[in-house]
Design a protein around this motif. Sequence first.
Motif, PDB file in Angstrom:
ATOM      1  N   LEU A 154       0.821  -1.206   0.000  1.00  0.00           N
ATOM      2  CA  LEU A 154       0.000   0.000   0.000  1.00  0.00           C
ATOM      3  C   LEU A 154       0.858   1.260   0.000  1.00  0.00           C
ATOM      4  CD1 LEU A 154      -3.018  -0.933   2.284  1.00  0.00           C
ATOM      5  CD2 LEU A 154      -2.819  -0.990  -0.194  1.00  0.00           C
ATOM      6  N   ALA A 155       2.035   1.192   0.601  1.00  0.00           N
ATOM      7  CA  ALA A 155       2.950   2.333   0.521  1.00  0.00           C
ATOM      8  C   ALA A 155       3.417   2.532  -0.915  1.00  0.00           C
ATOM      9  CB  ALA A 155       4.149   2.108   1.443  1.00  0.00           C
ATOM     10  N   THR A 156       3.671   1.426  -1.628  1.00  0.00           N
ATOM     11  CA  THR A 156       4.057   1.522  -3.034  1.00  0.00           C
ATOM     12  C   THR A 156       2.938   2.154  -3.851  1.00  0.00           C
ATOM     13  OG1 THR A 156       5.380  -0.486  -2.801  1.00  0.00           O
ATOM     14  CG2 THR A 156       4.888   0.231  -5.040  1.00  0.00           C
ATOM     15  N   ALA A 157       1.698   1.733  -3.595  1.00  0.00           N
ATOM     16  CA  ALA A 157       0.551   2.317  -4.293  1.00  0.00           C
ATOM     17  C   ALA A 157       0.453   3.812  -4.008  1.00  0.00           C
ATOM     18  CB  ALA A 157      -0.731   1.611  -3.871  1.00  0.00           C
ATOM     19  N   SER A 158       0.662   4.193  -2.765  1.00  0.00           N
ATOM     20  CA  SER A 158       0.597   5.607  -2.386  1.00  0.00           C
ATOM     21  C   SER A 158       1.668   6.421  -3.097  1.00  0.00           C
ATOM     22  CB  SER A 158       0.752   5.746  -0.867  1.00  0.00           C
ATOM     23  OG  SER A 158       0.767   7.098  -0.478  1.00  0.00           O
ATOM     24  N   VAL A 159       2.896   5.894  -3.129  1.00  0.00           N
ATOM     25  CA  VAL A 159       3.987   6.598  -3.808  1.00  0.00           C
ATOM     26  C   VAL A 159       3.701   6.700  -5.303  1.00  0.00           C
ATOM     27  CG1 VAL A 159       6.441   6.494  -4.409  1.00  0.00           C
ATOM     28  CG2 VAL A 159       5.708   5.955  -2.087  1.00  0.00           C
ATOM     29  N   GLY A 210       4.341   9.282  -9.155  1.00  0.00           N
ATOM     30  CA  GLY A 210       4.535   8.823 -10.527  1.00  0.00           C
ATOM     31  C   GLY A 210       5.350   7.549 -10.627  1.00  0.00           C
ATOM     32  N   GLN A 211       5.462   7.060 -11.865  1.00  0.00           N
ATOM     33  CA  GLN A 211       6.039   5.745 -12.114  1.00  0.00           C
ATOM     34  C   GLN A 211       7.510   5.644 -11.734  1.00  0.00           C
ATOM     35  OE1 GLN A 211       7.053   3.681 -16.205  1.00  0.00           O
ATOM     36  NE2 GLN A 211       4.858   3.449 -15.788  1.00  0.00           N
ATOM     37  N   ARG A 212       8.319   6.596 -12.151  1.00  0.00           N
ATOM     38  CA  ARG A 212       9.769   6.500 -11.907  1.00  0.00           C
ATOM     39  C   ARG A 212      10.068   6.429 -10.423  1.00  0.00           C
ATOM     40  NH1 ARG A 212      13.894  10.286 -11.037  1.00  0.00           N
ATOM     41  NH2 ARG A 212      15.964   9.582 -11.716  1.00  0.00           N
ATOM     42  N   THR A 213       9.480   7.320  -9.650  1.00  0.00           N
ATOM     43  CA  THR A 213       9.725   7.337  -8.209  1.00  0.00           C
ATOM     44  C   THR A 213       9.191   6.070  -7.547  1.00  0.00           C
ATOM     45  OG1 THR A 213       9.633   9.749  -8.157  1.00  0.00           O
ATOM     46  CG2 THR A 213       9.311   8.601  -6.069  1.00  0.00           C
ATOM     47  N   ALA A 214       8.025   5.599  -8.006  1.00  0.00           N
ATOM     48  CA  ALA A 214       7.453   4.382  -7.433  1.00  0.00           C
ATOM     49  C   ALA A 214       8.355   3.182  -7.682  1.00  0.00           C
ATOM     50  CB  ALA A 214       6.072   4.130  -8.021  1.00  0.00           C
ATOM     51  N   ALA A 245       3.468  17.671  -5.133  1.00  0.00           N
ATOM     52  CA  ALA A 245       4.296  16.591  -4.602  1.00  0.00           C
ATOM     53  C   ALA A 245       5.631  17.151  -4.128  1.00  0.00           C
ATOM     54  CB  ALA A 245       4.530  15.536  -5.677  1.00  0.00           C
ATOM     55  N   PRO A 246       6.093  16.757  -2.943  1.00  0.00           N
ATOM     56  CA  PRO A 246       7.360  17.272  -2.433  1.00  0.00           C
ATOM     57  C   PRO A 246       8.528  16.852  -3.315  1.00  0.00           C
ATOM     58  CG  PRO A 246       6.573  15.433  -1.100  1.00  0.00           C
ATOM     59  CD  PRO A 246       5.467  15.788  -2.027  1.00  0.00           C
ATOM     60  N   ASP A 247       9.495  17.732  -3.445  1.00  0.00           N
ATOM     61  CA  ASP A 247      10.667  17.468  -4.268  1.00  0.00           C
ATOM     62  C   ASP A 247      11.701  16.710  -3.430  1.00  0.00           C
ATOM     63  OD1 ASP A 247      12.494  17.422  -6.280  1.00  0.00           O
ATOM     64  OD2 ASP A 247      13.132  19.511  -6.042  1.00  0.00           O
ATOM     65  N   ILE A 248      11.654  15.393  -3.496  1.00  0.00           N
ATOM     66  CA  ILE A 248      12.545  14.543  -2.711  1.00  0.00           C
ATOM     67  C   ILE A 248      13.493  13.807  -3.656  1.00  0.00           C
ATOM     68  CG2 ILE A 248      12.646  12.574  -1.117  1.00  0.00           C
ATOM     69  CD1 ILE A 248       9.891  13.367  -0.126  1.00  0.00           C
ATOM     70  N   TRP A 286      13.882   8.212  -1.701  1.00  0.00           N
ATOM     71  CA  TRP A 286      12.771   7.281  -1.894  1.00  0.00           C
ATOM     72  C   TRP A 286      13.257   5.838  -1.815  1.00  0.00           C
ATOM     73  CZ3 TRP A 286       8.114   8.667  -1.074  1.00  0.00           C
ATOM     74  CH2 TRP A 286       7.674   9.969  -1.388  1.00  0.00           C
ATOM     75  N   PHE A 287      14.432   5.581  -2.384  1.00  0.00           N
ATOM     76  CA  PHE A 287      15.010   4.240  -2.305  1.00  0.00           C
ATOM     77  C   PHE A 287      15.259   3.862  -0.846  1.00  0.00           C
ATOM     78  CE2 PHE A 287      18.683   1.391  -2.147  1.00  0.00           C
ATOM     79  CZ  PHE A 287      18.269   0.377  -3.007  1.00  0.00           C
ATOM     80  N   LEU A 288      15.820   4.800  -0.089  1.00  0.00           N
ATOM     81  CA  LEU A 288      16.100   4.548   1.324  1.00  0.00           C
ATOM     82  C   LEU A 288      14.815   4.314   2.110  1.00  0.00           C
ATOM     83  CD1 LEU A 288      18.181   4.384   3.594  1.00  0.00           C
ATOM     84  CD2 LEU A 288      17.996   6.866   3.858  1.00  0.00           C
ATOM     85  N   ARG A 289      13.776   5.061   1.794  1.00  0.00           N
ATOM     86  CA  ARG A 289      12.492   4.867   2.484  1.00  0.00           C
ATOM     87  C   ARG A 289      11.953   3.463   2.238  1.00  0.00           C
ATOM     88  NH1 ARG A 289       8.784  10.374   2.054  1.00  0.00           N
ATOM     89  NH2 ARG A 289      10.264  11.785   3.060  1.00  0.00           N
TER      90      ARG A 289
END
Length: 209
Positions: free
Chosen positions: A28-33, A38-42, A105-108, A113-116
């Motif tokens: 569900l976190a993946t779905a939220s991201v 968007g796709q690349r960040t997810a 969307a926050p600029d992270i 994101w990988f670390l999260r």
Amino acid sequence: MAGLDLGNLGAIAAAFVVVASSPGPANLATASVALTQGQRTALIFAAGLSLGLAFWGVLAALGLGAVLRASETALVVLKLAGGTYLLWLAWQTGRSALKGGDVRAPDIPPGRWFLRGVLLNLSNPKAVFAWMAALSVGMGPEQGGAAVLTATLMCAAIGTLNACTWALLFSRPRMMTGYRRLRRGIEAGFSAFFALAGLRLLFWRGAPV
């Protein structure tokens, strides 16, 4: 020592597919991201989840999962870390849900994101028990190290495929368009789920089945 036949591999794969694809905090976190970033960040987030999951797989394959399961102190630490992280996700998502209008969307950075993703699965003590349960379905004492390695790599691949599937599915344009229309309700739902999952983990006693 015997290896694994197709029946053993199929049983392990089926068990791990059920565990990996269930709508738990990681999926569900993946779905939220995917919906919000968007796709690349997810996919980057999914890669982090896969690495964290693979770490637990290595521990389970080495037999350290049984040691962890028997260590009350280690479990308490993991429960506190995992529960706190899920409550943080609930806070962040809930705060966004309370904001009206479109939320930028926050600029992270991608690395964050990988670390999260890594942290989410590393702080989930149920992951190691899921690995142990799946590997035990088709493995016996007669199997050697090569068989354990084969099963572990197969399950790691299944976990990666699952995370990427959730990322690709929920980053589709129609999904993201629907999310923008129903953003506050969807984020409120995610927030409630993460909060319940975090509280359940913090107050969960013993090892999960």
